[in-house]
Design a protein around this motif. Structure first.
Motif, short mmCIF file in Angstrom:
data_model
loop_
_atom_site.label_atom_id
_atom_site.label_comp_id
_atom_site.label_asym_id
_atom_site.label_seq_id
_atom_site.Cartn_x
_atom_site.Cartn_y
_atom_site.Cartn_z
N SER A 85 0.64 -1.27 0.02
CA SER A 85 0.05 0.17 -0.15
C SER A 85 0.81 1.41 -0.01
N ARG A 86 2.13 1.22 0.36
CA ARG A 86 2.84 2.64 0.43
C ARG A 86 3.11 2.88 -0.65
N THR A 88 1.63 1.29 -4.16
CA THR A 88 0.48 0.91 -5.02
C THR A 88 -0.81 1.19 -4.57
N LYS A 89 -1.67 1.10 -5.68
CA LYS A 89 -3.14 1.29 -5.37
C LYS A 89 -3.69 0.38 -6.60
N THR A 155 -2.43 -11.58 1.91
CA THR A 155 -3.80 -10.62 1.84
C THR A 155 -3.56 -9.81 3.33
N PHE A 157 -2.28 -7.24 5.93
CA PHE A 157 -1.48 -5.93 5.85
C PHE A 157 -0.27 -5.93 6.92
N GLU A 161 3.82 -6.20 6.03
CA GLU A 161 4.70 -5.11 6.75
C GLU A 161 5.95 -5.48 7.42
N CYS A 174 7.20 -3.81 -3.45
CA CYS A 174 6.15 -3.08 -4.04
C CYS A 174 4.94 -4.02 -4.29
#
Length: 183
Positions: A85-86, A88-89, A155, A157, A161, A174
């Motif tokens: 998420s940091r 990509t979207k 899946t 987060f 991380e 990424c």
């Protein structure tokens, strides 16, 4: 130039197959349980195939390809991955620069780092020439970064991380996928 394009799932190569069908006649070659679509795409000799999901399937297919096809210039893995998420979207295209195994731990040998298979590099580098060509295109929603491969859908987060921060903070991770490092 001869290019191999591999995806884990059929739906990831349907568009490319349709493009090839429009442009020329195709040859379909079956080897073991793999189907290879051979033809031309943008004046290049192209072989398209589907590996199935996971590192083992990727390794098996790679062996079949290099045992049966000669003079391959580029090997491209195309497909859907989980973004970080940091960076990509949804819809972001990640071009892999470096690839590592996100689920390999043979550190008991006292030599290997997490993510490294014994006596192999911890990180495999993508083709610099292709990466540089793509960077020059300056395409919207395309980023260049590193990809971690593991045999599961990542899946959670907090889990992703934690893996990145604990083992791969030196990389710009990424995306997570299930095949690319094995290819």
């Amino acid at each position: 130039m001869k290019i191999v394009i591999v995806s884990a799932m059929e739906k990831e190569v349907l568009y490319l197959k349709e493009l090839m069908k429009k442009n020329n006649s195709l040859e379909i070659k079956k080897i073991h349980h793999y189907e290879f679509i051979i033809g031309k795409l943008y004046n290049h000799d192209v072989i398209i195939t589907v590996s199935g999901m996971g590192k083992v399937r990727a390794g098996m297919l790679t062996s079949v390809i290099f045992d049966n096809f000669q003079n391959i210039d580029f090997f491209i893995n195309n497909g859907i991955s989980g973004g970080v998420s940091r960076y990509t979207k949804p819809g972001t295209c990640v071009i892999g620069c470096n690839y590592s195994f996100g689920d390999v731990d043979v550190t008991f040998d006292g030599v290997s780092k997490y993510g490294q298979l014994d006596y192999l590099p911890r990180t495999f580098t993508g083709d610099k020439h292709l990466i540089d060509l793509l960077k020059k295109e300056n395409i919207e929603d395309v980023i260049f970064g590193d990809i971690l491969t593991g045999d599961k859908f990542y899946t959670d987060f907090d889990e992703t991380e934690n893996i990145i921060n604990k083992y791969f903070s030196d990389l710009k991770v990424c995306a997570f996928d299930m095949e690319s490092t094995a290819f």
